[in-house]
Design a protein around this motif. Sequence first.
Motif, PDB file in Angstrom:
ATOM      1  N   LEU A  26       0.818  -1.212   0.000  1.00  0.00           N
ATOM      2  CA  LEU A  26       0.000   0.000   0.000  1.00  0.00           C
ATOM      3  C   LEU A  26       0.849   1.258   0.000  1.00  0.00           C
ATOM      4  CD1 LEU A  26      -2.566  -1.016   2.766  1.00  0.00           C
ATOM      5  CD2 LEU A  26      -2.932  -1.085   0.294  1.00  0.00           C
ATOM      6  N   GLU A  29      -0.277   6.383   2.989  1.00  0.00           N
ATOM      7  CA  GLU A  29      -1.558   6.819   3.539  1.00  0.00           C
ATOM      8  C   GLU A  29      -2.491   5.625   3.740  1.00  0.00           C
ATOM      9  OE1 GLU A  29      -0.082   8.056   0.925  1.00  0.00           O
ATOM     10  OE2 GLU A  29       0.520  10.066   1.605  1.00  0.00           O
ATOM     11  N   GLY A  30      -2.493   4.696   2.786  1.00  0.00           N
ATOM     12  CA  GLY A  30      -3.332   3.515   2.916  1.00  0.00           C
ATOM     13  C   GLY A  30      -2.868   2.611   4.039  1.00  0.00           C
ATOM     14  N   ASP A  33      -4.058   3.965   7.234  1.00  0.00           N
ATOM     15  CA  ASP A  33      -5.473   3.673   7.455  1.00  0.00           C
ATOM     16  C   ASP A  33      -5.661   2.300   8.086  1.00  0.00           C
ATOM     17  OD1 ASP A  33      -6.311   6.081   6.455  1.00  0.00           O
ATOM     18  OD2 ASP A  33      -6.741   5.322   4.440  1.00  0.00           O
ATOM     19  N   SER A 261      -8.677   2.610  -1.828  1.00  0.00           N
ATOM     20  CA  SER A 261      -8.788   2.674  -0.371  1.00  0.00           C
ATOM     21  C   SER A 261      -8.201   1.442   0.278  1.00  0.00           C
ATOM     22  CB  SER A 261     -10.257   2.806   0.036  1.00  0.00           C
ATOM     23  OG  SER A 261     -10.416   2.511   1.400  1.00  0.00           O
ATOM     24  N   ALA A 262      -7.321   1.648   1.256  1.00  0.00           N
ATOM     25  CA  ALA A 262      -6.694   0.506   1.925  1.00  0.00           C
ATOM     26  C   ALA A 262      -7.719  -0.304   2.694  1.00  0.00           C
ATOM     27  CB  ALA A 262      -5.606   1.007   2.877  1.00  0.00           C
ATOM     28  N   ARG A 265      -9.949  -2.529   0.382  1.00  0.00           N
ATOM     29  CA  ARG A 265      -9.256  -3.703  -0.147  1.00  0.00           C
ATOM     30  C   ARG A 265      -8.936  -4.696   0.957  1.00  0.00           C
ATOM     31  NH1 ARG A 265      -7.304  -3.510  -5.340  1.00  0.00           N
ATOM     32  NH2 ARG A 265      -7.713  -1.570  -6.451  1.00  0.00           N
TER      33      ARG A 265
END
Length: 297
Positions: A26, A29-30, A33, A261-262, A265
């Motif tokens: 990732l 930022e992801g 998260d 978006s982490a 997923r």
Amino acid sequence: MSAELLLIRAFAASHPEEVARFVERLPPEGAADVLGALELESAAQVLARTVPLVAAAALSRLETKPGGELLEACHPTLAADMLFRMDRATRARLLDAVSPSLAEDLKRMTEFGPRRAGGRLDPRAPALPETLLVAEVFERLRAHPAGVMHYVYAIDAERRLTGVVNMRELMLARPEAPFTTILSREPEFLYAQDPLEVIARHAGWKRNHALPVIDRDRRFLGALRYSTFRAIETELGQAAAGPSADQTASALAELCALGASAMTRFIGATLALDAPEPERAESPPSMRRSVIPGGFT
């Protein structure tokens, strides 16, 4: 709390290695998260298994308060390793969010860096005044058990290293005996400035499970564990062979970075686990604790 989040947390608690591999794919930022959605202990376990460069980048993207809480939940050596890989402003911001005592330890460790003994030590290793009685030593260890493993070190009023005793000898000593009567007075040690090559060649590893680390004035700073020594041996071997594993894995992580978006997923990947994975041997724990009379384990 949603069922999806509960499932994510349960999966991360049981499979931190798999979550670490996911986080490495990732963008920072992801990854942040994902870490922010986990319980502190699970997030710390994931960071411990993540490529250090990626772990540091993810931690630096967290807000100050949750970032400081996660930093405090990590082993101090891991925390220092991540801080060293951040810019000064981010490092200062996160250090302001942890307890003053931990901040002091981490500041000192990051000053030495990861290629010196001072940057790889465990500052929680117990060092107690040599003026205590054995019973008082046990009282202090029960109150602060986190760093207790194989040895207890003795210090004078100036925090200079004066001796060492292993846990077996300490447990066999009479409670009313002075601490000084059971100490070995010439412990083998490392200087905080010693580079990795000196650490790896130190003859003391043939006789000790840990070596105390001192500054030039013999003030005790912490202890370097045998497991860290073995990790340093591996690092030096990899350096001789070619590019480091961290650099290679970090490069791959950036190439494989996902833009979506982490959390979305991660939830999808978790819910897709229909079949159980094949059994695998449990990895050994990273730390063992000695049994201390009086109820501490």
